[in-house]
Design a protein around this motif. Structure first.
Motif, mmCIF file in Angstrom:
data_model
loop_
_atom_site.group_PDB
_atom_site.id
_atom_site.type_symbol
_atom_site.label_atom_id
_atom_site.label_comp_id
_atom_site.label_asym_id
_atom_site.label_seq_id
_atom_site.Cartn_x
_atom_site.Cartn_y
_atom_site.Cartn_z
ATOM 1 N N ALA A 17 0.836 -1.212 0.000
ATOM 2 C CA ALA A 17 0.000 0.000 0.000
ATOM 3 C C ALA A 17 0.866 1.255 0.000
ATOM 4 N N LEU A 18 1.957 1.250 0.753
ATOM 5 C CA LEU A 18 2.873 2.390 0.764
ATOM 6 C C LEU A 18 3.475 2.607 -0.618
ATOM 7 N N THR A 19 3.894 1.521 -1.244
ATOM 8 C CA THR A 19 4.508 1.601 -2.571
ATOM 9 C C THR A 19 3.514 2.111 -3.603
ATOM 10 N N LYS A 20 2.299 1.566 -3.595
ATOM 11 C CA LYS A 20 1.280 1.996 -4.559
ATOM 12 C C LYS A 20 0.914 3.465 -4.392
ATOM 13 N N ALA A 21 1.042 3.978 -3.173
ATOM 14 C CA ALA A 21 0.738 5.379 -2.917
ATOM 15 C C ALA A 21 1.974 6.271 -3.140
ATOM 16 N N ASN A 22 3.048 5.654 -3.612
ATOM 17 C CA ASN A 22 4.314 6.368 -3.868
ATOM 18 C C ASN A 22 4.935 6.956 -2.600
ATOM 19 N N TYR A 23 4.792 6.244 -1.492
ATOM 20 C CA TYR A 23 5.427 6.647 -0.245
ATOM 21 C C TYR A 23 6.614 5.729 0.009
ATOM 22 N N PRO A 24 7.643 6.240 0.660
ATOM 23 C CA PRO A 24 8.799 5.382 0.954
ATOM 24 C C PRO A 24 8.463 4.353 2.027
ATOM 25 N N ILE A 25 9.132 3.236 1.966
ATOM 26 C CA ILE A 25 8.984 2.221 3.014
ATOM 27 C C ILE A 25 10.049 2.537 4.053
ATOM 28 N N SER A 26 9.682 3.465 4.909
ATOM 29 C CA SER A 26 10.606 3.991 5.915
ATOM 30 C C SER A 26 9.879 4.097 7.246
ATOM 31 N N ASP A 71 -5.646 4.781 1.531
ATOM 32 C CA ASP A 71 -6.770 4.607 0.617
ATOM 33 C C ASP A 71 -6.969 3.147 0.205
ATOM 34 N N VAL A 72 -6.950 2.283 1.208
ATOM 35 C CA VAL A 72 -7.204 0.858 0.999
ATOM 36 C C VAL A 72 -8.252 0.408 2.011
ATOM 37 N N PRO A 73 -8.984 -0.665 1.708
ATOM 38 C CA PRO A 73 -9.961 -1.163 2.680
ATOM 39 C C PRO A 73 -9.275 -1.671 3.953
ATOM 40 N N MET A 74 -9.817 -1.311 5.094
ATOM 41 C CA MET A 74 -9.259 -1.744 6.369
ATOM 42 C C MET A 74 -9.224 -3.271 6.459
ATOM 43 N N PRO A 84 -7.053 -4.899 -2.893
ATOM 44 C CA PRO A 84 -7.236 -3.517 -2.437
ATOM 45 C C PRO A 84 -7.871 -2.671 -3.510
ATOM 46 N N GLN A 85 -8.928 -1.974 -3.152
ATOM 47 C CA GLN A 85 -9.617 -1.100 -4.078
ATOM 48 C C GLN A 85 -9.674 0.277 -3.450
ATOM 49 N N PRO A 86 -9.380 1.311 -4.226
ATOM 50 C CA PRO A 86 -9.487 2.647 -3.644
ATOM 51 C C PRO A 86 -10.895 2.897 -3.143
ATOM 52 N N LYS A 87 -10.991 3.587 -2.030
ATOM 53 C CA LYS A 87 -12.303 3.949 -1.494
ATOM 54 C C LYS A 87 -12.920 5.017 -2.371
ATOM 55 N N GLN A 88 -14.225 5.013 -2.428
ATOM 56 C CA GLN A 88 -14.932 6.021 -3.195
ATOM 57 C C GLN A 88 -15.145 7.242 -2.322
ATOM 58 N N ASN A 89 -14.813 8.416 -2.822
ATOM 59 C CA ASN A 89 -15.013 9.635 -2.056
ATOM 60 C C ASN A 89 -16.453 10.102 -2.079
ATOM 61 N N SER A 90 -17.160 9.819 -3.165
ATOM 62 C CA SER A 90 -18.548 10.254 -3.240
ATOM 63 C C SER A 90 -19.447 9.198 -2.607
#
Length: 129
Positions: A17-26, A71-74, A84-90
């Motif tokens: 999930a971190l990688t898909k969101a372009n966040y570092p694994i840190s 932005d993944v299902p708990m 994992p599916q992105p949550k819908q904002n609307s």
């Protein structure tokens, strides 16, 4: 499934999930970003490191914050069920009452304590009408 396997599989999903969101694994990055969103007791870099290494799984309230942030299902983040599916904002009119209530509760938990108090006062005021 053993507890060790569950922790390791959680770690894989968290890193994914971190990688898909372009966040570092840190651990430091995870700790800072998590604590910016969580209004309870802050976590340490060591706790974040334990999540990443598969040595620990956060409790429900922390999982909820991670899932919202990433932005993944708990359910997927904790148990790996479904993809994992992105949550819908609307708001989807076909959603059940419980899902909508849960969505707003998750958003409420992300508010600062001061804003939570304002929402509580507003609800109290509106419910007296």
């Amino acid at each position: 499934m053993s507890s060790l396997q569950e922790k390791l599989q959680f770690s894989v999903r968290l890193k994914s999930a971190l990688t898909k969101a372009n966040y570092p694994i840190s651990p430091t990055y995870l700790c800072n970003e998590f604590n910016n969103r969580y209004h309870g007791q802050p976590i340490s870099v060591q706790s974040a490191n334990n999540w990443i290494l598969g040595k620990a799984i956060p409790n429900q309230d922390k999982l909820m914050i991670l899932a919202i942030w990433l932005d993944v299902p708990m359910q997927w983040l904790r148990f790996g069920e479904d993809t994992p599916q992105p949550k819908q904002n609307s708001v989807n009119p076909s959603k059940s009452h419980n899902n909508i209530t849960s969505e707003y509760f998750e958003k409420f938990l992300l508010l600062s304590p001061k804003k939570q108090e304002i929402v509580k006062l507003l609800i109290d005021e509106l419910s007296q009408s």
